[in-house]
Design a protein around this motif. Structure first.
Motif, PDB file in Angstrom:
ATOM      1  N   ARG A  58       0.904  -1.114   0.051  1.00 36.48           N
ATOM      2  CA  ARG A  58      -0.125   0.090  -0.007  1.00 36.48           C
ATOM      3  C   ARG A  58       0.964   1.234  -0.014  1.00 36.48           C
ATOM      4  O   ARG A  58       1.636   1.567   0.921  1.00 36.48           O
ATOM      5  CB  ARG A  58      -0.786   0.034   1.268  1.00 36.48           C
ATOM      6  CG  ARG A  58      -1.689   1.245   1.787  1.00 36.48           C
ATOM      7  CD  ARG A  58      -2.958   1.076   0.511  1.00 36.48           C
ATOM      8  NE  ARG A  58      -4.116   2.217   0.964  1.00 36.48           N
ATOM      9  CZ  ARG A  58      -4.082   3.455   0.794  1.00 36.48           C
ATOM     10  NH1 ARG A  58      -3.152   4.109  -0.113  1.00 36.48           N
ATOM     11  NH2 ARG A  58      -5.216   4.002   1.109  1.00 36.48           N
ATOM     12  N   GLU A  87      -7.249   4.639  -4.819  1.00 36.04           N
ATOM     13  CA  GLU A  87      -8.031   5.331  -4.124  1.00 36.04           C
ATOM     14  C   GLU A  87      -8.510   6.615  -4.683  1.00 36.04           C
ATOM     15  O   GLU A  87      -9.583   6.985  -4.603  1.00 36.04           O
ATOM     16  CB  GLU A  87      -7.552   5.455  -2.627  1.00 36.04           C
ATOM     17  CG  GLU A  87      -8.518   6.262  -1.943  1.00 36.04           C
ATOM     18  CD  GLU A  87      -7.915   6.499  -0.386  1.00 36.04           C
ATOM     19  OE1 GLU A  87      -8.662   7.111   0.350  1.00 36.04           O
ATOM     20  OE2 GLU A  87      -6.733   6.113  -0.080  1.00 36.04           O
ATOM     21  N   ASN A 147     -11.347   2.891  -6.682  1.00 40.47           N
ATOM     22  CA  ASN A 147     -11.815   2.179  -5.726  1.00 40.47           C
ATOM     23  C   ASN A 147     -12.338   0.632  -6.259  1.00 40.47           C
ATOM     24  O   ASN A 147     -13.067   0.035  -5.407  1.00 40.47           O
ATOM     25  CB  ASN A 147     -12.995   2.539  -5.138  1.00 40.47           C
ATOM     26  CG  ASN A 147     -12.779   4.316  -4.493  1.00 40.47           C
ATOM     27  OD1 ASN A 147     -11.921   4.297  -3.720  1.00 40.47           O
ATOM     28  ND2 ASN A 147     -13.089   5.259  -4.975  1.00 40.47           N
ATOM     29  N   TRP A 149     -10.180  -3.193  -7.537  1.00 41.93           N
ATOM     30  CA  TRP A 149      -8.798  -3.964  -8.143  1.00 41.93           C
ATOM     31  C   TRP A 149      -9.075  -3.838  -9.670  1.00 41.93           C
ATOM     32  O   TRP A 149     -10.136  -4.678 -10.082  1.00 41.93           O
ATOM     33  CB  TRP A 149      -8.910  -5.111  -7.659  1.00 41.93           C
ATOM     34  CG  TRP A 149      -7.880  -5.229  -6.222  1.00 41.93           C
ATOM     35  CD1 TRP A 149      -8.574  -5.431  -4.932  1.00 41.93           C
ATOM     36  CD2 TRP A 149      -6.932  -4.886  -5.951  1.00 41.93           C
ATOM     37  NE1 TRP A 149      -7.988  -5.416  -3.930  1.00 41.93           N
ATOM     38  CE2 TRP A 149      -6.444  -5.097  -4.601  1.00 41.93           C
ATOM     39  CE3 TRP A 149      -5.637  -4.681  -6.739  1.00 41.93           C
ATOM     40  CZ2 TRP A 149      -5.187  -4.854  -3.895  1.00 41.93           C
ATOM     41  CZ3 TRP A 149      -4.389  -4.602  -6.132  1.00 41.93           C
ATOM     42  CH2 TRP A 149      -4.300  -4.730  -4.795  1.00 41.93           C
ATOM     43  N   ASN A 209      -1.714   7.127  -4.653  1.00 38.54           N
ATOM     44  CA  ASN A 209      -2.303   6.379  -3.271  1.00 38.54           C
ATOM     45  C   ASN A 209      -3.136   5.336  -3.886  1.00 38.54           C
ATOM     46  O   ASN A 209      -4.054   5.262  -4.441  1.00 38.54           O
ATOM     47  CB  ASN A 209      -3.191   7.787  -2.786  1.00 38.54           C
ATOM     48  CG  ASN A 209      -3.935   7.163  -1.913  1.00 38.54           C
ATOM     49  OD1 ASN A 209      -3.888   6.041  -0.975  1.00 38.54           O
ATOM     50  ND2 ASN A 209      -5.178   8.005  -1.262  1.00 38.54           N
ATOM     51  N   ALA A 210      -2.414   4.329  -3.604  1.00 37.66           N
ATOM     52  CA  ALA A 210      -2.966   2.808  -4.160  1.00 37.66           C
ATOM     53  C   ALA A 210      -2.454   1.580  -3.517  1.00 37.66           C
ATOM     54  O   ALA A 210      -1.667   1.938  -2.670  1.00 37.66           O
ATOM     55  CB  ALA A 210      -2.499   2.907  -5.565  1.00 37.66           C
ATOM     56  N   ALA A 211      -2.987   0.357  -3.912  1.00 38.43           N
ATOM     57  CA  ALA A 211      -2.474  -0.719  -3.346  1.00 38.43           C
ATOM     58  C   ALA A 211      -2.036  -1.441  -4.671  1.00 38.43           C
ATOM     59  O   ALA A 211      -2.730  -1.613  -5.780  1.00 38.43           O
ATOM     60  CB  ALA A 211      -3.525  -1.699  -2.721  1.00 38.43           C
ATOM     61  N   ALA A 239     -11.946  -3.665  -3.072  1.00 37.24           N
ATOM     62  CA  ALA A 239     -10.899  -3.158  -3.025  1.00 37.24           C
ATOM     63  C   ALA A 239     -10.813  -2.153  -1.703  1.00 37.24           C
ATOM     64  O   ALA A 239      -9.682  -1.671  -1.043  1.00 37.24           O
ATOM     65  CB  ALA A 239     -10.729  -1.732  -4.046  1.00 37.24           C
ATOM     66  N   SER A 242      -8.270  -3.423   0.995  1.00 36.96           N
ATOM     67  CA  SER A 242      -6.955  -3.096   0.608  1.00 36.96           C
ATOM     68  C   SER A 242      -6.564  -1.756   0.555  1.00 36.96           C
ATOM     69  O   SER A 242      -5.393  -1.322   0.563  1.00 36.96           O
ATOM     70  CB  SER A 242      -6.665  -3.518  -0.728  1.00 36.96           C
ATOM     71  OG  SER A 242      -7.090  -4.858  -0.941  1.00 36.96           O
ATOM     72  N   LEU A 243      -7.593  -0.768   0.498  1.00 32.39           N
ATOM     73  CA  LEU A 243      -7.225   0.594   0.608  1.00 32.39           C
ATOM     74  C   LEU A 243      -7.293   1.439   2.002  1.00 32.39           C
ATOM     75  O   LEU A 243      -7.160   2.411   2.428  1.00 32.39           O
ATOM     76  CB  LEU A 243      -8.247   1.385  -0.273  1.00 32.39           C
ATOM     77  CG  LEU A 243      -7.965   1.161  -1.855  1.00 32.39           C
ATOM     78  CD1 LEU A 243      -9.214   1.666  -2.591  1.00 32.39           C
ATOM     79  CD2 LEU A 243      -6.503   1.587  -2.179  1.00 32.39           C
TER      80      LEU A 243
END
Length: 738
Positions: A58, A87, A147, A149, A209-211, A239, A242-243
């Motif tokens: 992340r 995100e 928001n 995957w 800003n992500a996974a 998601a 994961s966020l």
């Protein structure tokens, strides 16, 4: 078996392998990746979250990225695959679209070498690859999904000269030129870090800003069938799981509040648009989701059943483009208001800004939602421009007499004030008509340039309260007059507000709390929540990874004198109490310690005997050796509250004056007897006699700077009750986007 081919480009021969590939990078973030990627972050450790399979990495949006050496054969071409949950779109300068510096999903690039999967602040994204014949740029037609995957892939085939970009196994775009060798960059492969920075003061604002999960870079060109199969080989989790921002990111942060509402990370400012829909409260707020800095404002969104425990929701409104290079709100979605209107729809009114000299810049725009959860909004476009005023922002809307009424904080030329409009039919964007001034603002102003964040509400039978936040001109954050909320009580006849006194009253006894948003609870009580802004340096905010907090909810009422606003803590806050209270009587003079319940406490000090001279009050955040201590006391002769932060911190991050004084109205509030104080790490909310209120920031550096007590220059007696409070972390909504 590899198939060797050759062709000539600009007189140079090269060989290419058409199908067979060999992974140069294969990161699954399970802790055993053979390439051992290097994690870069300013925090104690990298963030890991649930991934497409196992765990994912992340990014924080501004300080973190992953890198490793990578060597690609110029003759073979390459393929890239990555699972990504984004995100938010990256931040950027508040500048025309062609001046944005994009972020990178994944890149190994310089200006004229390598490859880059890029994305900008409006979600425009694509794939750039440098070749011996020049750069090839492949652009997606639709903005990048948020928001959820998604599987992203890109290939370059030097034999055909074709670059391809895929999303979820489907070909999005391709561009074919003449055959040309790939021109590798000699830099490292990086994810979530652009090859070109976008500096803004102490910050870099084009992080991501992500996974991330299952990052692969291969020599050779994957077939479309293989890419489709890889995209369909996993069923990713929602998601939202994961966020989430892992608790580990801020676990050691001594200053981050734990029971005040604030976003999971990064930057926030004014809350606005507080609205109750059924049993659920919704609050919107200014947010930069990618770092602790202010640029290209979005509307954050959170909900609560009790105004104490909050759930973070996806961004409600963000800057967008309507053409290739222009959008009416492209420079930012600034503050506004949300109301329930005809048909039960929710109407959001906000300040929209762009880069036009003529087209609604700034303007007041509207969005509409028929979503019970207020997650999905449809923009209706701009409604009002600033004709007749020098500048304006921050609409506040209510319904009365069959019409919608709107006031907007304004710069009127010689003073701050309000612009006033009415609309008889919200279905018509052109219905809003400018009205004569609703009050004599030039006589009410405090020497400001513009008013912000107005509030206008009935506070009692026949009485209304008007709240504004004057800024600019003679007003400054640390000067006199100080940037702070002010209000007037007066009469309203449906067109004109007549204040009982032209001189404003201070919303708070001491400055530190600003720009409240208000709404009524089920019982009709008016509840307000404001911002408690930072009082530390930008460098300190960068190190922290977040900035600003919302205040505790306050219940507003008109006091018995008929001219003063009273503010009390929301009773629901009592559910934060953990166990039985400490209960102790302290008598004498000087400083007397009552106890130590940690960094999250509620303290009530009831003085049964009040001195006729000198000072008395409370001590907060006291270290065992006394080196750190915050002193809050009442000066009897001067009838002032004094906040003494001279020894609040042994650190160097705080800024602003260390001594704050504020006049206290004994006739309205009574002699200060009941000190009700909430401490939440760096945020302090104070209520005096269940009527006067103020909030402020402190930054004690010591882990054990958590003691509290009372102080007085002469003999006093006080009954002290105190509770250790539970954290109320903001949770993340787990629903899949619709």
């Amino acid at each position: 078996m590899a198939i060797a081919l050759s062709c000539a480009t600009n007189g140079s021969a090269f060989a290419q392998t058409s199908v067979n590939t060999q992974a140069a990078i294969d990161w699954r973030f399970e802790g055993a990746d053979k390439e051992r990627p290097q994690f870069h972050t300013q925090f104690a450790q990298p963030d890991f979250v649930p991934g497409v399979s196992g765990r994912a990495w992340r990014s924080d949006g501004f300080s973190s990225w992953v890198s490793a050496p990578l060597s690609l054969d110029a003759n073979r071409g390459f393929s890239v695959e990555v699972w990504l949950a984004l995100e938010s779109y990256p931040s950027g300068y508040e500048a025309p679209a062609d001046r944005l510096i994009p972020a990178s999903i994944l890149q190994q690039a310089t200006r004229d070498a390598g490859f880059d999967i890029f994305i900008d602040a409006f979600g425009r994204w694509g794939f750039r690859v440098s070749t011996s014949g020049g750069a090839i740029r492949v652009q997606a037609k639709e903005p990048f999904p948020l928001n959820k995957w998604v599987h992203v892939a890109a290939t370059y085939d030097p034999y055909s000269g074709e670059a391809r970009l895929y999303l979820n196994g489907q070909l999005l775009a391709a561009k074919k030129t003449r055959p040309a060798m790939f021109r590798p960059a000699m830099s490292a492969l990086e994810i979530a870090n652009s090859w070109q920075r976008a500096p803004l003061g102490a910050f870099n604002i084009n992080g991501l800003n992500a996974a991330y999960d299952n990052v692969k870079v291969m020599g050779g060109v994957l077939s479309p069938e293989t890419i489709a199969a890889n995209a369909n080989s996993n069923t990713p989790p929602p998601a939202a799981r994961s966020l989430v921002v892992p608790e580990t990111r801020f676990a050691q942060d001594l200053q981050r509040p734990r029971y005040h509402a604030l976003p999971p990370a990064n930057w926030t400012n004014e809350p606005h648009g507080l609205i109750r829909r059924g049993a659920t409260w919704h609050m919107f707020y200014q947010r930069t989701p990618n770092g602790p800095y202010k640029t290209l404002m979005t509307w954050g969104h959170m909900k609560s059943e009790d105004l104490v425990h909050w759930t973070d929701l996806p961004i409600a409104l963000r800057p967008e483009l309507q053409t290739d290079d222009f959008g009416f709100d492209m420079k930012g979605i600034w503050s506004g208001d949300v109301v329930t209107g005809p048909g039960g729809f929710a109407f959001a009114f906000y300040t929209s800004v762009n880069h036009s000299a003529t087209f609604y810049n700034p303007g007041i725009s509207m969005a509409i939602s028929d979503d019970p959860d207020l997650i999905n909004w449809k923009k209706a476009g701009p409604l009002i421009d600033r004709t007749g005023v020098r500048d304006f922002r921050d609409p506040y809307v209510w319904f009365e007499g069959g019409e919608a009424h709107m006031i907007v904080g304004a710069a009127l030329g010689s003073s701050g004030g309000l612009a006033y409009y009415r609309c008889a039919n919200l279905a018509s964007r052109s219905c809003w008509k400018r009205q004569p001034p609703m009050a004599p603002f030039n006589e009410m102003d405090v020497g400001s340039e513009i008013w912000e964040m107005p509030v206008f509400e009935k506070i009692a039978d026949g009485k209304y309260v008007l709240v504004a936040n004057p800024i600019g001109g003679k007003v400054s954050k640390y000067g006199e007059p100080t940037t702070r909320g002010v209000y007037w009580i007066g009469d309203w006849d449906g067109a004109t507000f007549k204040p009982d006194s032209l001189e404003p009253k201070m919303l708070d006894v001491l400055p530190g709390h600003l720009s409240p948003t208000v709404a009524r609870d089920a019982g009709g009580e008016l509840v307000g929540i404001g911002i408690v802004d930072e009082r530390r340096t930008a460098t300190a905010q960068l190190r922290a990874g977040w900035a600003h907090s919302f205040s505790l909810p306050r219940v507003w009422r008109l006091l018995p004198d008929g001219k003063t606003l009273g503010q009390s803590p929301l009773r629901s806050l009592e559910q934060l109490r953990n166990g039985s209270p400490l209960d102790i009587t302290l008598a004498g003079s000087g400083e007397r310690q009552a106890g130590d319940l940690g960094r999250m406490t509620e303290i009530k000090a009831l003085f049964s005997s009040l001195p006729t001279q000198g000072t008395y009050g409370v001590t907060l955040a006291v270290s065992p050796d006394g080196r750190e201590a915050t002193r809050l006391y009442y000066d009897v002769e001067r009838r002032e509250f004094v906040l003494d932060k001279t020894h609040s911190t042994a650190g160097t991050d705080d800024e602003g004056p260390h001594i704050l004084r504020g006049a206290y109205d004994e006739a309205a509030f009574g002699k200060p007897r009941d000190f009700h104080v909430y401490v939440d790490h760096s945020v302090v909310d104070v209520f005096i006699n269940d009527a006067a209120a103020f909030s402020f920031r402190i930054y004690p550096a010591g882990v054990n700077s958590t003691g509290f007590g009372i102080l007085s220059t002469s003999h006093t007696e006080a009954q002290v009750q105190a509770w250790r409070l539970n954290a109320a972390p903001v949770t993340l909504d787990q629903a899949e986007p619709r």
